[in-house]
Design a protein around this motif. Sequence first.
Motif, short mmCIF file in Angstrom:
data_model
loop_
_atom_site.label_atom_id
_atom_site.label_comp_id
_atom_site.label_asym_id
_atom_site.label_seq_id
_atom_site.Cartn_x
_atom_site.Cartn_y
_atom_site.Cartn_z
N LEU A 68 0.97 -1.34 -0.04
CA LEU A 68 -0.06 0.00 0.02
C LEU A 68 0.89 1.45 0.12
O LEU A 68 1.78 1.39 1.00
CB LEU A 68 -0.85 0.11 1.12
CG LEU A 68 -1.78 1.43 1.60
CD1 LEU A 68 -2.92 1.35 0.30
CD2 LEU A 68 -2.50 1.28 2.79
N ARG A 69 0.89 2.09 -1.01
CA ARG A 69 1.44 3.40 -1.15
C ARG A 69 0.74 4.45 -1.42
O ARG A 69 -0.66 4.65 -1.97
CB ARG A 69 2.30 3.45 -2.46
CG ARG A 69 3.09 4.57 -2.65
CD ARG A 69 3.72 4.50 -3.93
NE ARG A 69 4.89 3.58 -3.65
CZ ARG A 69 5.03 2.56 -4.38
NH1 ARG A 69 4.05 2.19 -5.22
NH2 ARG A 69 5.98 1.74 -4.32
N SER A 70 0.69 5.51 -0.13
CA SER A 70 -0.06 6.76 -0.07
C SER A 70 0.83 7.90 -0.20
O SER A 70 1.93 7.75 0.40
CB SER A 70 -1.10 6.65 1.20
OG SER A 70 -1.93 5.65 1.23
N SER A 71 0.23 9.17 -0.61
CA SER A 71 1.02 10.29 -0.74
C SER A 71 0.03 11.46 -0.89
O SER A 71 -1.22 11.25 -1.35
CB SER A 71 2.06 10.20 -1.93
OG SER A 71 1.34 10.02 -3.18
N GLY A 72 0.69 12.58 -0.77
CA GLY A 72 -0.19 13.78 -1.10
C GLY A 72 0.06 14.17 -2.51
O GLY A 72 0.49 13.30 -3.36
N ALA A 73 -0.48 15.31 -3.20
CA ALA A 73 -0.30 15.57 -4.33
C ALA A 73 1.10 15.67 -4.84
O ALA A 73 1.93 15.99 -4.12
CB ALA A 73 -1.03 16.98 -4.79
N PHE A 74 1.30 15.25 -6.00
CA PHE A 74 2.59 15.10 -6.78
C PHE A 74 3.78 14.24 -5.86
O PHE A 74 4.77 14.59 -5.96
CB PHE A 74 3.32 16.45 -6.93
CG PHE A 74 2.16 17.29 -7.63
CD1 PHE A 74 1.95 17.34 -9.08
CD2 PHE A 74 1.55 18.58 -6.83
CE1 PHE A 74 1.12 18.07 -9.69
CE2 PHE A 74 0.70 19.37 -7.42
CZ PHE A 74 0.41 19.35 -8.96
N GLY A 75 2.96 13.18 -5.26
CA GLY A 75 3.88 12.26 -4.58
C GLY A 75 4.55 12.95 -3.29
O GLY A 75 5.40 12.39 -2.88
N ILE A 76 3.95 13.77 -2.66
CA ILE A 76 4.51 14.52 -1.50
C ILE A 76 4.23 13.70 -0.34
O ILE A 76 3.24 13.07 -0.30
CB ILE A 76 4.00 15.92 -1.10
CG1 ILE A 76 4.17 16.79 -2.45
CG2 ILE A 76 4.33 16.39 -0.11
CD1 ILE A 76 3.59 18.20 -2.37
N ALA A 77 5.26 13.45 0.51
CA ALA A 77 5.14 12.77 1.68
C ALA A 77 4.76 11.20 1.65
O ALA A 77 3.72 10.85 2.24
CB ALA A 77 4.40 13.51 2.77
N THR A 78 5.28 10.64 0.55
CA THR A 78 5.01 9.21 0.40
C THR A 78 5.10 8.32 1.44
O THR A 78 6.18 8.23 2.15
CB THR A 78 5.71 8.56 -0.77
OG1 THR A 78 5.26 9.34 -2.08
CG2 THR A 78 5.21 7.13 -1.24
N ALA A 79 4.22 7.41 1.79
CA ALA A 79 4.31 6.36 2.70
C ALA A 79 4.26 4.84 2.14
O ALA A 79 2.97 5.06 1.47
CB ALA A 79 3.31 6.77 4.06
N GLU A 80 4.76 3.86 2.67
CA GLU A 80 4.48 2.58 2.18
C GLU A 80 4.36 1.70 3.36
O GLU A 80 5.12 1.84 4.27
CB GLU A 80 5.75 2.09 1.20
CG GLU A 80 5.90 3.17 -0.07
CD GLU A 80 7.11 2.60 -0.95
OE1 GLU A 80 7.80 1.68 -0.62
OE2 GLU A 80 7.09 3.00 -1.78
N GLU A 81 3.55 0.78 3.10
CA GLU A 81 3.04 -0.25 4.25
C GLU A 81 2.83 -1.69 3.29
O GLU A 81 1.92 -1.64 2.71
CB GLU A 81 1.80 0.13 4.90
CG GLU A 81 1.68 -0.81 6.04
CD GLU A 81 2.78 -0.56 7.30
OE1 GLU A 81 2.88 -1.47 7.93
OE2 GLU A 81 3.37 0.75 7.43
N PRO A 82 3.46 -2.63 3.77
CA PRO A 82 3.56 -3.77 3.07
C PRO A 82 2.13 -4.64 3.52
O PRO A 82 2.03 -4.55 4.91
CB PRO A 82 4.59 -4.82 3.39
CG PRO A 82 5.32 -4.29 4.64
CD PRO A 82 4.73 -2.62 4.54
N GLY A 83 1.25 -5.26 2.88
CA GLY A 83 0.10 -6.06 3.30
C GLY A 83 0.64 -7.38 3.81
O GLY A 83 1.87 -7.82 3.31
N GLN A 84 -0.18 -8.00 4.60
CA GLN A 84 0.11 -9.59 5.01
C GLN A 84 0.03 -10.20 3.79
O GLN A 84 -1.03 -10.34 2.82
CB GLN A 84 -0.84 -9.90 5.96
CG GLN A 84 -0.60 -11.44 6.48
CD GLN A 84 0.50 -11.07 7.52
OE1 GLN A 84 1.05 -10.16 8.01
NE2 GLN A 84 1.11 -12.51 7.84
N PRO A 85 1.09 -11.02 3.52
CA PRO A 85 1.15 -12.05 2.23
C PRO A 85 -0.05 -12.80 2.08
O PRO A 85 -0.32 -13.43 3.21
CB PRO A 85 2.45 -12.61 2.27
CG PRO A 85 3.45 -11.92 3.26
CD PRO A 85 2.48 -11.23 4.33
#
Length: 384
Positions: free
Chosen positions: A257-274
């Motif tokens: 799961l990848r989330s961010s603000g506009a234009f990729g600002i402050a991108t955060a990534e979190e792996p889901g359970q396989p």
Amino acid sequence: MTSAPTGPVLRVGGAGVIGVFIAHLHERPHSMSSSSSLPVYRTVLTLLVLLLSTVFPASVATADTQDAPTTIWSLSPAATDEQDERVSFRFTVAPGDSVEDAVELTNFSDQEVTFQLQAADGIVSESGTFDILRPDMENEAAGNWIELDQEQVTVPADDSVTIPFTLTVPENATPGDQPAGIAAAVSTSDDDDVAMVHRVGTRIHLRVDGDIMPVLTVDNLEVDYQQNWNPFAPGTATATWTVRNDGNVRLGAEQLLRSSGAFGIATAEEPGQPIYEVLPGGQTTVRVEQRVLPLFALWSTVELAPQIVGDDEVDAALSNATGQVVTPAIPIPQLLIVAIIAGAIWYVVTRKKRAKKKFAAAVAAAAKQQQAESAKEPDQLQDA
């Protein structure tokens, strides 16, 4: 495989003595001093069953009653000249063809036991483990294609019996994986309060010959953003989505799961359970929490990479799947702080402007008064 409920059920695991203990409790005469204590007794008994079933999860096939000692048994693929230690069956069969094999049912107990055998469609439970349909559920595929030579078998104490079966694939069978399994069950009941069905089985990996299509999709992606009222900490984005198998072979998956603000600002990534396994036509729901800064809008993307399960062979390209959604993430605490600071600045600036105007007005008034007094002085001198 799990137990099929036929009434109040105790799923016995690491210690078969639990079943005996509970059965005896139900059969003991109620010698309480008052009849009003019966509800309390049943409440305590229920809590005890829940506690013991948590400590001893269902993992081995055991069954017991007051009148018979514990029954322990196993069901496994019968040994062949080519394979002596199979843990499951694995067949690739063309539509219209058949295959013959056998299961071996072993009774480890010191008494003769009669078992019920069942062939059924394979499923993946909500916990992600493989199981087969309960006896009261109707087969729709491979469970109907298996014919057991015997559906009821009596096995002597400390002995084994081999039960042949035939698997016939219909001419119009859908190519791909058609999971199934065979289970051996023992039903025990002492009275109306206790009824138990215990099953143990072996899995059948059946692949119907034909074109293979490995397809996983991401559906129903939703993100709920919860503010953190600490303005200096990120909020929590809770994402849920459905992974659906639209192909004809079982697949696992790695997810991100990848989330961010506009234009990729402050991108955060979190792996889901396989995900270990999703059967053809099946689906599973995924939930992931992520710490993300509120930047008015949150762009969330799920990236899913299909994986081949176990020893399966998939002679087709695996394509990644994605899902996207935009969620409002208004930085309310931060906006409040900005508003307070802006208000303070406005107040200070306005106050300075007012003070400056007031001072200018006072200077102008004083100058005007000075001029008025200066104009009076010549007239006074002339009168004198």
